[in-house]
Every structure is written in C-alpha cells, then in structure tokens.
Write a protein that holds these residues in place. Structure first.
Motif, short mmCIF file in Angstrom:
data_model
loop_
_atom_site.label_atom_id
_atom_site.label_comp_id
_atom_site.label_asym_id
_atom_site.label_seq_id
_atom_site.Cartn_x
_atom_site.Cartn_y
_atom_site.Cartn_z
N ALA A 123 13.47 20.70 -53.74
CA ALA A 123 14.31 19.92 -53.10
C ALA A 123 13.66 19.31 -51.68
O ALA A 123 13.10 20.46 -51.10
CB ALA A 123 15.60 20.52 -52.85
N LYS A 124 14.03 18.19 -51.40
CA LYS A 124 13.13 17.78 -50.04
C LYS A 124 14.42 17.16 -49.15
O LYS A 124 15.04 16.39 -49.46
CB LYS A 124 12.03 16.82 -50.29
N GLY A 125 14.07 17.35 -48.02
CA GLY A 125 14.87 16.74 -47.04
C GLY A 125 14.26 15.51 -46.57
O GLY A 125 13.30 14.89 -47.08
N LEU A 126 14.63 14.82 -45.45
CA LEU A 126 14.21 13.36 -45.02
C LEU A 126 12.76 13.59 -44.95
O LEU A 126 11.91 12.80 -45.04
CB LEU A 126 14.94 13.12 -43.80
N ASP A 127 12.10 14.41 -43.89
CA ASP A 127 10.87 14.49 -43.41
C ASP A 127 9.88 14.70 -44.76
O ASP A 127 8.99 14.19 -44.98
CB ASP A 127 10.89 15.69 -42.57
N ASP A 128 9.98 15.69 -45.34
CA ASP A 128 9.43 15.99 -46.67
C ASP A 128 9.38 14.73 -47.61
O ASP A 128 8.14 14.57 -48.25
CB ASP A 128 9.85 17.26 -47.51
N THR A 129 10.41 14.13 -47.95
CA THR A 129 10.65 13.02 -48.65
C THR A 129 9.72 11.77 -48.12
O THR A 129 8.64 11.33 -48.93
CB THR A 129 11.87 12.32 -48.70
N LEU A 130 9.77 11.36 -47.03
CA LEU A 130 8.79 10.54 -46.30
C LEU A 130 7.26 11.13 -46.45
O LEU A 130 6.50 10.14 -46.78
CB LEU A 130 9.20 10.41 -44.79
N ARG A 131 7.09 12.19 -46.05
CA ARG A 131 5.69 12.77 -46.26
C ARG A 131 5.18 12.58 -47.61
O ARG A 131 3.78 12.58 -47.81
CB ARG A 131 5.43 13.95 -45.88
N SER A 132 5.88 12.79 -48.74
CA SER A 132 5.64 12.60 -50.05
C SER A 132 4.99 11.08 -50.32
O SER A 132 4.19 11.08 -51.39
CB SER A 132 6.52 13.13 -50.90
N PHE A 133 5.53 10.20 -49.60
CA PHE A 133 4.72 9.02 -49.99
C PHE A 133 3.42 8.81 -49.53
O PHE A 133 2.85 7.86 -50.09
CB PHE A 133 5.68 7.96 -49.18
N ALA A 134 3.03 9.66 -48.93
CA ALA A 134 1.42 9.48 -48.24
C ALA A 134 0.73 10.46 -49.53
O ALA A 134 -0.44 10.24 -49.51
CB ALA A 134 1.38 10.25 -47.23
N ASP A 135 1.39 10.96 -50.52
CA ASP A 135 0.60 11.80 -51.50
C ASP A 135 0.53 10.74 -52.72
O ASP A 135 0.14 11.47 -53.64
CB ASP A 135 1.45 13.03 -51.82
N THR A 136 0.93 9.72 -52.54
CA THR A 136 0.84 8.69 -53.83
C THR A 136 -0.49 8.11 -53.86
O THR A 136 -1.26 8.26 -52.92
CB THR A 136 2.02 7.64 -53.83
N PRO A 137 -0.73 7.43 -54.89
CA PRO A 137 -2.25 6.72 -55.18
C PRO A 137 -2.55 5.70 -53.91
O PRO A 137 -3.43 5.56 -53.47
CB PRO A 137 -2.20 6.06 -56.36
N LEU A 138 -1.27 5.22 -53.44
CA LEU A 138 -1.31 4.40 -52.22
C LEU A 138 -1.78 4.99 -50.89
O LEU A 138 -2.08 4.34 -49.89
CB LEU A 138 0.08 3.48 -52.19
N GLY A 139 -1.55 6.39 -51.02
CA GLY A 139 -1.93 6.82 -49.70
C GLY A 139 -1.02 6.79 -48.46
O GLY A 139 0.12 6.53 -48.70
N PRO A 140 -1.45 6.90 -47.35
CA PRO A 140 -0.64 6.88 -46.30
C PRO A 140 0.00 5.28 -45.99
O PRO A 140 0.92 5.19 -45.16
CB PRO A 140 -1.53 7.17 -45.12
N TRP A 141 -0.36 4.55 -46.82
CA TRP A 141 -0.17 2.97 -46.45
C TRP A 141 1.37 2.89 -46.99
O TRP A 141 2.13 2.13 -46.34
CB TRP A 141 -1.27 1.87 -47.11
N LEU A 142 1.66 3.67 -48.26
CA LEU A 142 3.16 3.58 -48.73
C LEU A 142 3.97 3.90 -47.63
O LEU A 142 4.94 3.69 -47.41
CB LEU A 142 3.15 4.17 -50.06
#
Length: 277
Positions: free
Chosen positions: A234-253
């Motif tokens: 389970a993720k809070g707001l901070d971890d949820t936002l950081r998870s977007f940087a782990d997608t193929p789009l990288g930090p740009w998402l």
C-alpha cells in the motif's frame, strides 16, 4: 400584515443571509487552503522528479515546507483554520443541501458528509502540526500501518480490496468529470471573462485529470496489497507519486502529474473566487 409577523420575517431573512455569508466565507477559505496544499505538493513532486527535492511530496512535506517560510507559524494556523472552514461548509451541505436543483438529495448530501469527515481530519492534522504536536507524519507510513491493522480483522483483505477499488472508481470519476468540464455547473460563468475562463479550463482539466490519476493509482496499490496480502505494498501520496517515475516514461510522467497537481492548486484558487456557494 401584523407588525410582529413582519419583524419575525425580517429577522429570519437577516439570519439566513448571515448564515449564507458565513458558509460562503468558510467555503472560499477552505478552497484557498486546499489550493495551497496541492500547490506545495505539486512543487515538491517536481523537485523530486528533477532530483532536487529532499522532502516527501505529501501533506506532511507541504506543512514542513510552509513552516520554513517567513511567518510560517502564522501561515500554518491560517491554513488549518481555512480547512476547518472547508469541513464546516461540507457539513452545512450535508445538513441543509448544496447549491443546484438536486442539492437537497441524498446523492449530494452523503458525499458532502464524507468530505466533511475527511477535511475535519485534515484540518486537525494541520492544526496539530501548527501546535507542535505532530500531524505531519509520512502518508506512506500511515497508509501501510492502516492497511496492516485493517488486514488483521476478519475479512480485512476484502475490506482493503474493496476500499482500494472504490478509490480507483473515485479517481476515474474525478478525471472524467474534469475532462468533461463538469465544474462549469458550479461556477459563476456570467462573471468570467475570456481570460478567466481559459485559466479555469486549463487548470480545471489538467489539474482534475492529474488528481484523478493519483487517486486511481493509490487505489490500485491498495487492491494489490489486498490481493498479495502484503500491507507494505500500500502506498501513500508520496510513494504513489514516486512510482510514476518508475514507469517506462521515467521521471517525465512524474513531471506531468506533478505539474497537474500545481494546476489543481491554481484551480482551487479560481474556485475560491468564482464558485457558486
């Protein structure tokens, strides 16, 4: 008409006008306070995306950032009181109905009651932080701890999974309503010039879509935690936002979502000015 009846009628109208002005003031203060929090969280998330941030991109990080500014203590108390206003406004909608032709229906009152409870909790946490007694803890830790406690009760995994699915649905609804510009129904459109309308549409669509994506992602992580019986997923707001940087789009998402949260902060300021209350 009897003089006494006229006097009572006049007092009743004056009381309703006073109550209306109080509710309007509370609503506009609350929307402004909400805008400050989203704006700060978005900025913190942008700093994380570009590798320059050292604070969590959540309410706790936003409060810590605000406390470091000149007159930070005063700003924190003002923010907390603004959120109290938001909770009271939602309470008035739950008890007496909201604006609009269907504002007195249960379909409108029940969500208003839920928002009242949510903003009362947020206001308490902000005021506790301002008073120096906590309230600015990590959203990630709180999310994991809450998920773990719920999973310990009978049918806890089902409760977490259903709650997560509900948050996903809420996120999708928020995003779709933003894209369809449903917020137009709540605005004083007659007072908007072309520039103000463009500002509201850019911030309302972009900000609402980003907010919906964040809600949906956080809900999806809760569902995954329930399925895997792993509260740490389970993720809070901070971890949820950081998870977007782990997608193929990288930090740009993450940059796009963070910019959207900044837009939603600005949109909240616009609502504080032009929303019908």
């Amino acid at each position: 008409m009897d003089v006494r009846v006229m006097a009572r009628t006049g007092r009743g109208r004056a009381r309703r006008a006073a109550d209306g002005s109080v509710a309007e003031g509370a609503a506009r203060a609350g929307l402004t306070a909400r805008g400050v929090i989203y704006l700060l969280v978005g900025v913190l998330a942008l700093q994380i995306a570009f590798g320059t941030g050292n604070r969590q991109a959540d309410r706790g990080g936003a409060l810590a950032e605000l406390s470091d500014r000149p007159f930070g203590a005063v700003l924190l108390w003002a923010l907390g009181l603004g959120l109290v206003g938001m909770a009271l406004w939602r309470l008035s909608e739950a008890l007496f109905g909201a604006v609009g032709k269907d504002g007195h229906t249960a379909r409108k009152r029940l969500p208003a009651a839920a928002r009242c409870v949510f903003y009362a909790f947020v206001a308490y946490s902000v005021l506790a932080f301002a008073a120096g007694s906590g309230g600015g803890g990590s959203s990630d830790r709180q999310s994991r701890d809450t998920t773990a406690r719920v999973m310990e009760v009978p049918a806890g995994r089902w409760i977490v999974g259903l709650a997560g699915a509900g948050i996903v649905v809420v996120g999708v609804v928020i995003g779709v309503q933003a894209l369809r510009r449903r917020y137009h129904r709540k605005l004083k459109l007659g007072e908007l010039g072309p520039r103000a309308r463009r500002l509201i549409d850019v911030t309302g669509v972009g900000g609402g879509a980003a907010r919906g994506v964040v809600f949906a992602a956080a809900g999806a992580f809760a569902v995954r935690a329930a399925v895997d019986y792993a509260p740490e997923r389970a993720k809070g707001l901070d971890d949820t936002l950081r998870s977007f940087a782990d997608t193929p789009l990288g930090p740009w998402l993450l940059v796009g979502v963070a910019a959207g949260l900044v837009l939603f902060g600005v949109f909240s300021f616009a609502l504080a000015r032009w929303r019908r209350v």
